[in-house]
Enzyme design. Structure first.
Site, PDB file in Angstrom:
ATOM      1  N   ASP A  49       0.835  -1.204   0.000  1.00  0.00           N
ATOM      2  CA  ASP A  49       0.000   0.000   0.000  1.00  0.00           C
ATOM      3  C   ASP A  49       0.875   1.260   0.000  1.00  0.00           C
ATOM      4  OD1 ASP A  49       0.871  -0.179   2.606  1.00  0.00           O
ATOM      5  OD2 ASP A  49      -1.110   0.032   3.521  1.00  0.00           O
ATOM      6  N   SER A  50       2.199   1.078   0.079  1.00  0.00           N
ATOM      7  CA  SER A  50       3.120   2.197  -0.159  1.00  0.00           C
ATOM      8  C   SER A  50       2.876   2.793  -1.544  1.00  0.00           C
ATOM      9  CB  SER A  50       4.576   1.735  -0.032  1.00  0.00           C
ATOM     10  OG  SER A  50       4.799   0.582  -0.819  1.00  0.00           O
ATOM     11  N   ASP A  88      -1.097  -6.118  -0.439  1.00  0.00           N
ATOM     12  CA  ASP A  88      -1.464  -5.527   0.857  1.00  0.00           C
ATOM     13  C   ASP A  88      -2.964  -5.293   0.947  1.00  0.00           C
ATOM     14  OD1 ASP A  88       0.462  -5.052   2.788  1.00  0.00           O
ATOM     15  OD2 ASP A  88       1.170  -3.198   1.858  1.00  0.00           O
ATOM     16  N   LYS A 118      -1.235  -9.459   2.509  1.00  0.00           N
ATOM     17  CA  LYS A 118      -0.489  -9.019   3.696  1.00  0.00           C
ATOM     18  C   LYS A 118      -1.389  -8.111   4.506  1.00  0.00           C
ATOM     19  CE  LYS A 118       3.131  -5.925   3.692  1.00  0.00           C
ATOM     20  NZ  LYS A 118       2.608  -4.838   4.541  1.00  0.00           N
ATOM     21  N   GLU A 120      -1.353  -5.699   8.371  1.00  0.00           N
ATOM     22  CA  GLU A 120      -0.539  -5.174   9.461  1.00  0.00           C
ATOM     23  C   GLU A 120      -1.187  -5.485  10.804  1.00  0.00           C
ATOM     24  OE1 GLU A 120       0.334  -1.012   8.947  1.00  0.00           O
ATOM     25  OE2 GLU A 120       1.044  -1.311   6.895  1.00  0.00           O
ATOM     26  N   GLU A 187       9.254  -4.509  10.410  1.00  0.00           N
ATOM     27  CA  GLU A 187       9.691  -3.210   9.881  1.00  0.00           C
ATOM     28  C   GLU A 187      10.216  -2.313  11.001  1.00  0.00           C
ATOM     29  OE1 GLU A 187       6.952  -1.219   7.263  1.00  0.00           O
ATOM     30  OE2 GLU A 187       8.171   0.622   7.241  1.00  0.00           O
TER      31      GLU A 187
HETATM   32  O1  KIV Z   1       3.555  -1.107   1.702  1.00  0.00           O
HETATM   33  C1  KIV Z   1       4.698  -1.577   1.599  1.00  0.00           C
HETATM   34  O2  KIV Z   1       5.406  -1.376   0.611  1.00  0.00           O
HETATM   35  C2  KIV Z   1       5.186  -2.390   2.705  1.00  0.00           C
HETATM   36  C3  KIV Z   1       6.635  -2.765   2.709  1.00  0.00           C
HETATM   37  C4  KIV Z   1       7.456  -1.570   2.898  1.00  0.00           C
HETATM   38  C5  KIV Z   1       6.930  -3.845   3.660  1.00  0.00           C
HETATM   39  O3  KIV Z   1       4.451  -2.727   3.576  1.00  0.00           O
END
Ligand code: KIV
Length: 278
Positions: A49-50, A88, A118, A120, A187
């Site tokens: 989600d970055s 994510d 993924k 969190e 992280e």
């Molecule tokens: O959103 C993302 O890119 C991440 C990574 C930095 C682990 O969660």
């Protein structure tokens, strides 16, 4: 590695089996061309989600939607053949209940063709991870610095330096691993904690800002390539300077256009023998 192995898609089980073995190579990808470039070299591609911060210029990841993740996930799955593709779940799409998390995961798996999701969170997400894995959704967990909780954490602060934090991170990692996560992203934690967590749990740890003690590493690809506007926190090593290369290339193009050097005869259909520019 044989030719056949190269084309076999790595699964969440393959990644889990790499605990304590050759380090797992992971990078983020949001688009099909980037997926094509990374695929020969990485074991796991994360559609993080970055994407909200890197491609959309958002301040945090909180504004990212499930539809955005689905569109980018599908592009990355189409652009790759071998890497395990993980998408994510964005903020607000899974925290409310295990059922909400299952609905979001089902949308992502159905519409992208990716191989896992993924999410969190630590101990508080254990029930959700158990619910998902029991229903066929492989889950990559994410503990330590969790960017979707930036508002409660009060910024992106290295974890594991303050008293109480070490035990919390270790408990979080144990809880998500026991709940069935196939691997755990850690992280922004100090090296001592990364070592302890990697020893504590039976599935691979994938570090970002968490030292070489982890079973694998991940970085935001644009950060390590120095894309324009990318970040350079302490844990990022730059393997290229694409920002500089793009700047030089675009400057060259602008100069050529202004001087009428581009397009030249090699780039023109049926060039006029008397020349182009008046
Ligand atoms: O959103 C993302 O890119 C991440 C990574 C930095 C682990 O969660």
């Amino acid at each position: 590695m044989s030719g056949t192995d190269r084309l076999r898609r790595l699964t969440a089980r393959d990644i889990a089996a790499r605990k304590g073995a050759t380090p797992i190579v992971c990078l983020t990808a949001y688009t099909a061309p980037m997926a094509r470039a990374l695929d020969p070299h990485v074991d796991l591609m994360l559609v993080g989600d970055s994407v909200g911060m890197v491609l959309y210029g958002m301040e945090t990841t909180l504004g990212v939607t499930l539809d955005m993740m689905t569109a980018h996930g599908a592009a990355v799955a189409r652009g790759s053949q071998r890497a395990c593709v993980v998408v994510d779940l964005p903020f607000g799409s899974y925290q409310e209940s295990p059922r909400q998390a299952f609905a979001a995961s089902a949308q992502v798996l159905r519409e992208t063709g990716c191989h896992a999701v993924k999410l969190e969170g630590g101990a508080e997400m254990a029930d959700t991870i158990g619910f998902l894995t029991a229903r066929g959704v492989p889950v990559l967990a994410h503990v330590g610095l969790t960017p979707q909780s930036v508002q409660v954490m009060g910024g992106y602060r290295t974890q594991g330096r303050e008293s109480g934090e070490v035990e919390r991170i270790r408990e979080d990692a144990r809880a998500v691993a026991d709940a069935g996560a196939f691997a755990v992203v850690i992280e922004g934690v100090v090296e001592r904690v990364a070592k302890q967590v990697t020893r504590d749990i039976g599935v691979p740890t994938i570090g970002i800002g968490a030292s070489a003690a982890c079973d694998g590493q991940i970085l935001v690809t644009e950060d390590m390539l120095a894309f324009p506007g990318s970040r350079k926190p302490k844990f990022v090593k730059r393997y290229a300077d694409l920002s500089g290369e793009i700047d030089a290339a675009v400057r060259g193009y602008a100069e050529d256009v202004r001087a009428r050097r581009f397009p030249d005869t090699a780039h023109v259909f049926d060039p006029d023998p008397e020349g182009g520019a008046e």
